[in-house]
Scaffold this motif. Structure first.
Motif, mmCIF file in Angstrom:
data_model
loop_
_atom_site.group_PDB
_atom_site.id
_atom_site.type_symbol
_atom_site.label_atom_id
_atom_site.label_comp_id
_atom_site.label_asym_id
_atom_site.label_seq_id
_atom_site.Cartn_x
_atom_site.Cartn_y
_atom_site.Cartn_z
ATOM 1 N N TYR A 151 -4.795 0.196 -6.938
ATOM 2 C CA TYR A 151 -5.949 0.457 -6.105
ATOM 3 C C TYR A 151 -5.907 1.897 -5.608
ATOM 4 C CZ TYR A 151 -5.862 -4.632 -6.015
ATOM 5 O OH TYR A 151 -5.828 -5.948 -6.374
ATOM 6 N N VAL B 200 -8.175 0.646 -0.858
ATOM 7 C CA VAL B 200 -7.277 0.082 0.150
ATOM 8 C C VAL B 200 -7.924 0.182 1.528
ATOM 9 C CG1 VAL B 200 -5.016 0.285 1.249
ATOM 10 C CG2 VAL B 200 -5.224 0.558 -1.218
ATOM 11 N N LEU C 24 -10.438 -2.635 1.644
ATOM 12 C CA LEU C 24 -9.798 -3.950 1.702
ATOM 13 C C LEU C 24 -9.142 -4.216 3.053
ATOM 14 C CD1 LEU C 24 -8.082 -4.032 -1.808
ATOM 15 C CD2 LEU C 24 -9.939 -5.522 -1.028
ATOM 16 N N SER C 25 -8.509 -3.193 3.615
ATOM 17 C CA SER C 25 -7.704 -3.398 4.816
ATOM 18 C C SER C 25 -8.415 -3.035 6.111
ATOM 19 C CB SER C 25 -6.415 -2.578 4.718
ATOM 20 O OG SER C 25 -6.713 -1.189 4.770
ATOM 21 N N TYR D 228 -2.091 2.474 -5.162
ATOM 22 C CA TYR D 228 -1.427 1.427 -4.397
ATOM 23 C C TYR D 228 -1.323 0.161 -5.229
ATOM 24 C CZ TYR D 228 -2.389 4.348 -0.310
ATOM 25 O OH TYR D 228 -2.436 5.385 0.583
ATOM 26 N N PHE E 126 -0.248 -4.137 -5.164
ATOM 27 C CA PHE E 126 -0.439 -5.268 -4.250
ATOM 28 C C PHE E 126 0.636 -5.263 -3.168
ATOM 29 C CE2 PHE E 126 0.015 -9.757 -3.033
ATOM 30 C CZ PHE E 126 -1.276 -9.971 -2.554
ATOM 31 N N GLU F 188 2.073 -2.687 -1.738
ATOM 32 C CA GLU F 188 1.717 -1.726 -0.696
ATOM 33 C C GLU F 188 0.563 -2.240 0.160
ATOM 34 O OE1 GLU F 188 1.968 0.362 -3.870
ATOM 35 O OE2 GLU F 188 3.974 1.080 -3.361
ATOM 36 N N ILE F 189 -0.376 -2.959 -0.447
ATOM 37 C CA ILE F 189 -1.486 -3.520 0.326
ATOM 38 C C ILE F 189 -0.963 -4.573 1.299
ATOM 39 C CG2 ILE F 189 -3.616 -4.879 0.172
ATOM 40 C CD1 ILE F 189 -4.187 -3.357 -2.444
ATOM 41 N N GLU F 190 0.001 -5.385 0.862
ATOM 42 C CA GLU F 190 0.616 -6.349 1.781
ATOM 43 C C GLU F 190 1.295 -5.628 2.944
ATOM 44 O OE1 GLU F 190 3.176 -8.469 -0.946
ATOM 45 O OE2 GLU F 190 1.881 -10.231 -0.811
ATOM 46 N N VAL G 2 0.495 -2.691 4.150
ATOM 47 C CA VAL G 2 -0.575 -2.171 5.012
ATOM 48 C C VAL G 2 -1.073 -3.281 5.943
ATOM 49 C CG1 VAL G 2 -2.981 -1.368 5.013
ATOM 50 C CG2 VAL G 2 -1.304 -0.315 3.480
ATOM 51 N N GLN G 3 -1.275 -4.467 5.392
ATOM 52 C CA GLN G 3 -1.743 -5.593 6.219
ATOM 53 C C GLN G 3 -0.730 -5.950 7.298
ATOM 54 O OE1 GLN G 3 -4.655 -6.408 6.269
ATOM 55 N NE2 GLN G 3 -5.582 -6.544 4.255
#
Length: 107
Positions: A4, A9, A12-13, A42, A44, A46-48, A50-51
């Protein structure tokens, strides 16, 4: 593996791109790769992250340092769980060997 862009990101975030770039500087382990053109990509994972950071900082009201420390504690706990699981698997293998041996000699 799907990747991503920083804009995706952000969408999404709900975390602004400048905040994501700042977190890269202060959060260990949060280092998105860059493509040939130097743009951040990014995964998945890294997205986790971030969350998780968003939750700790915006909802739980952690400071950046507190969130960083919490992530380190989380990683330590995962490592401990991993070590415990390895020990359990080793014990299970030993017990299986003992069972098969006892069955073989008909104890």
């Amino acid at each position: 593996m799907k990747t991503y862009s920083i804009g995706e990101v952000e969408e999404l975030s709900g975390v602004k791109a400048h905040v994501l770039r700042y977190w890269e500087e202060v959060i260990p382990g949060f280092v998105p790769q860059k493509d040939v053109g130097g743009r951040r990509i990014y995964t998945f994972h890294e997205i986790e992250l971030v969350q998780r950071l968003k939750y700790l900082i915006y909802e739980k009201k952690f400071t950046i340092e507190g969130a960083r420390n919490q992530l380190i504690q989380d990683a330590d706990a995962r490592n401990e769980n991993f070590e415990l699981m390895n020990q359990i698997h080793s014990l299970k293998a030993e017990l299986t060997e003992l069972y098969l041996y006892a069955k073989k000699i008909k104890v």
